[in-house]
Design an enzyme around this catalytic site. Structure first.
Site, PDB file in Angstrom:
ATOM      1  N   LYS A  57      56.464  29.073  72.494  1.00  0.00           N
ATOM      2  CA  LYS A  57      55.478  29.845  71.727  1.00  0.00           C
ATOM      3  C   LYS A  57      54.252  29.003  71.355  1.00  0.00           C
ATOM      4  CE  LYS A  57      58.723  33.268  69.875  1.00  0.00           C
ATOM      5  NZ  LYS A  57      59.168  33.985  68.667  1.00  0.00           N
ATOM      6  N   TYR A 102      56.568  42.878  73.007  1.00  0.00           N
ATOM      7  CA  TYR A 102      57.327  43.084  71.768  1.00  0.00           C
ATOM      8  C   TYR A 102      57.357  44.551  71.338  1.00  0.00           C
ATOM      9  CZ  TYR A 102      58.096  38.105  70.744  1.00  0.00           C
ATOM     10  OH  TYR A 102      58.529  36.803  70.764  1.00  0.00           O
ATOM     11  N   THR A 161      66.873  32.717  64.424  1.00  0.00           N
ATOM     12  CA  THR A 161      65.480  33.165  64.422  1.00  0.00           C
ATOM     13  C   THR A 161      64.654  32.433  63.371  1.00  0.00           C
ATOM     14  OG1 THR A 161      66.205  35.362  65.121  1.00  0.00           O
ATOM     15  CG2 THR A 161      63.986  35.194  64.208  1.00  0.00           C
ATOM     16  N   ARG A 210      64.543  25.495  67.428  1.00  0.00           N
ATOM     17  CA  ARG A 210      63.814  26.074  66.301  1.00  0.00           C
ATOM     18  C   ARG A 210      63.885  25.185  65.062  1.00  0.00           C
ATOM     19  NH1 ARG A 210      65.434  32.360  67.663  1.00  0.00           N
ATOM     20  NH2 ARG A 210      63.461  32.921  68.632  1.00  0.00           N
ATOM     21  N   ASN A 228      58.478  30.072  65.263  1.00  0.00           N
ATOM     22  CA  ASN A 228      59.802  29.503  65.544  1.00  0.00           C
ATOM     23  C   ASN A 228      59.928  28.902  66.947  1.00  0.00           C
ATOM     24  OD1 ASN A 228      59.824  31.867  66.929  1.00  0.00           O
ATOM     25  ND2 ASN A 228      61.580  32.768  65.883  1.00  0.00           N
ATOM     26  N   HIS A 236      61.068  31.670  72.388  1.00  0.00           N
ATOM     27  CA  HIS A 236      61.677  32.994  72.585  1.00  0.00           C
ATOM     28  C   HIS A 236      62.752  32.870  73.644  1.00  0.00           C
ATOM     29  CE1 HIS A 236      62.196  37.253  73.539  1.00  0.00           C
ATOM     30  NE2 HIS A 236      62.194  36.862  74.802  1.00  0.00           N
ATOM     31  N   GLU A 281      62.341  41.377  80.923  1.00  0.00           N
ATOM     32  CA  GLU A 281      61.331  40.402  80.490  1.00  0.00           C
ATOM     33  C   GLU A 281      60.853  39.537  81.659  1.00  0.00           C
ATOM     34  OE1 GLU A 281      62.706  40.102  75.797  1.00  0.00           O
ATOM     35  OE2 GLU A 281      63.121  38.394  77.109  1.00  0.00           O
TER      36      GLU A 281
END
Ligand code: GDP
Length: 143
Positions: free
Chosen positions: A12, A52, A94, A105, A115, A118, A129
């Site tokens: 991310k 998302y 999460t 994370r 975090n 994914h 995905e």
């Protein structure tokens, strides 16, 4: 039984911006998940909203889209033994503050939103995905 499977992963924007992308990918690889496709990209708002879409009614949706479009990410397909579950295990919970020590994370995330990574939550989600970001011709065959 051959339990090799593929999952989808994103490093991310927080982890990329902090210079931790290489470390995240190394942890995944050391954990038995080998990249078979990888691309750096800056998600558009439409792409983040589409990816998302399942969360669009959630109160954090707007913030999540803003975060995911705040800088470049690395999208990748990972292959390995029980890849979907293994990726989730390596990422941790999460909420980065609650993630087990040593997980991606816990090491590189900040909170429940920022975090670091994914990972698909199920085999069917992984398939969708992967298809969202990669065509079949982009997926390597590992020997
Ligand atoms: P994941 O499967 O562990 O990524 O978790 P979810 O599918 O529940 O949520 C998707 C992403 O939305 C998370 O990875 C976080 O970046 C973000 N997120 C989840 N819950 C919250 C929340 O309560 N607040 C905010 N701001 N972001 C959240």
């Amino acid at each position: 039984m051959n339990t090799q499977e593929r999952t989808f992963s994103i490093v991310k924007p927080d982890a990329v911006a902090a210079g931790n992308a290489g470390k995240v990918i190394q942890l995944l690889t050391d954990g038995g998940l080998r990249p078979v496709a990888m691309r750096m990209m800056h998600l558009t708002t439409a792409q983040a909203e589409g990816f998302y879409a399942v969360h669009r009614e959630r109160p954090f949706f707007k913030d999540l889209v803003k975060f995911m479009t705040s800088g470049p990410v690395i999208v990748q397909v990972l292959e390995g033994e029980n890849a979907v579950a293994r990726n989730r295990e390596l990422m941790g919970a999460t909420d980065s503050k609650k993630a087990a020590p040593g997980t991606i994370r816990a090491l590189y995330g900040t909170d429940i939103e920022r975090n670091a990574a994914h990972g698909s939550d199920a085999a069917a989600t992984a398939k969708d995905e992967i298809g969202f970001f990669f065509s079949g011709a982009e997926l390597a065959t590992l020997g």
